[in-house]
Design a protein around this motif. Structure first.
Motif, PDB file in Angstrom:
ATOM      1  N   UNK A 120       0.841  -1.204   0.000  1.00 27.09           N
ATOM      2  CA  UNK A 120       0.000   0.000   0.000  1.00 27.09           C
ATOM      3  C   UNK A 120       0.871   1.247   0.000  1.00 27.09           C
ATOM      4  N   UNK A 121       1.894   1.258   0.839  1.00 25.40           N
ATOM      5  CA  UNK A 121       2.793   2.402   0.933  1.00 25.40           C
ATOM      6  C   UNK A 121       3.521   2.633  -0.384  1.00 25.40           C
ATOM      7  N   UNK A 174       2.256   6.640  -7.071  1.00 26.75           N
ATOM      8  CA  UNK A 174       1.274   7.594  -7.604  1.00 26.75           C
ATOM      9  C   UNK A 174       1.770   9.018  -7.418  1.00 26.75           C
ATOM     10  N   UNK A 175       2.324   9.320  -6.244  1.00 30.54           N
ATOM     11  CA  UNK A 175       2.800  10.672  -5.988  1.00 30.54           C
ATOM     12  C   UNK A 175       3.996  11.008  -6.888  1.00 30.54           C
ATOM     13  N   UNK A 176       4.950  10.086  -7.053  1.00 31.40           N
ATOM     14  CA  UNK A 176       6.117  10.345  -7.907  1.00 31.40           C
ATOM     15  C   UNK A 176       5.706  10.476  -9.375  1.00 31.40           C
ATOM     16  N   UNK A 177       4.780   9.651  -9.844  1.00 30.98           N
ATOM     17  CA  UNK A 177       4.288   9.757 -11.226  1.00 30.98           C
ATOM     18  C   UNK A 177       3.634  11.119 -11.444  1.00 30.98           C
ATOM     19  N   UNK A 232       5.101  13.938 -13.933  1.00 28.30           N
ATOM     20  CA  UNK A 232       4.215  14.435 -14.984  1.00 28.30           C
ATOM     21  C   UNK A 232       4.160  15.954 -14.948  1.00 28.30           C
ATOM     22  N   UNK A 233       4.035  16.489 -13.755  1.00 32.91           N
ATOM     23  CA  UNK A 233       3.985  17.955 -13.616  1.00 32.91           C
ATOM     24  C   UNK A 233       5.311  18.579 -14.034  1.00 32.91           C
TER      25      UNK A 233
END
Length: 179
Positions: free
Chosen positions: A15-16, A22-25, A29-30
């Motif tokens: 889960x971690x 998700x946060x790094x992707x 992306x940003x």
């Protein structure tokens, strides 16, 4: 019993790691969506490629000084060995073809030499026959010349005898002119 859930020790870790992914992707992306970041990354890549090229040149220079082969030298040696192998294979095929042709030629030569030997033996036999005939011809020629000499002597004797007979007749008849 079926209501009991088994304990999975890696469940929390999964889960971690999923949340971090998700946060790094999202962050990547940003960042990549930003033109400034793309220009900066492009500049960094250009600098990095020049740096790598300089390291490669220095590495080749040092390797040349220390007489150590580089990747390029090893690749060239491998390429040359492959080319040499191919040429050796071609030469082997040519040697096999030559061996086959030499063996066929040698068989043909053996047949030809056998024919030559038989012809030479025939010629030897013919030569012996001709030499015997020649010796017989010489013997016959010698006999003929002896007969000719004998006949010539007999003719001379006959002429002498006929002349004697004529002389006798002339003496008996008393005339000086022969008839």
């Amino acid at each position: 019993m079926s209501n009991e859930q088994s304990f999975d020790p890696l469940f929390g870790f999964r889960q971690l790691s999923g949340m971090w992914e998700k946060q790094l992707n999202g962050l990547l992306y940003n960042l990549t969506d930003n033109k400034e970041f793309v220009r900066t990354a492009n500049l960094g890549l250009n600098t990095y490629s020049r740096y790598l090229e300089q390291v490669r040149k220095n590495q080749e220079f040092i390797a040349a000084l220390m007489n150590i082969p580089t990747k390029k030298d090893v690749a060239n040696a491998a390429k040359l060995s492959i080319q040499a192998e191919e040429k050796i294979d071609i030469l082997e095929e040519q040697i096999w073809n030559l061996q086959e042709s030499v063996s066929s030629i040698s068989k043909d030569n053996v047949r030809m030499f056998e024919e030559v030997v038989t012809i030479v033996m025939q010629m030897k036999n013919e030569f012996q026959k001709v030499s015997q005939e020649m010796s017989e011809i010489h013997n016959i020629k010698a006999e003929l010349s002896a007969l000719k000499n004998l006949i010539g002597k007999e003719k001379e004797q006959q002429k002498k005898e006929s002349k004697k007979v004529q002389d006798k007749e002339l003496v008996l008849t008393g005339s000086n002119t022969p008839k």
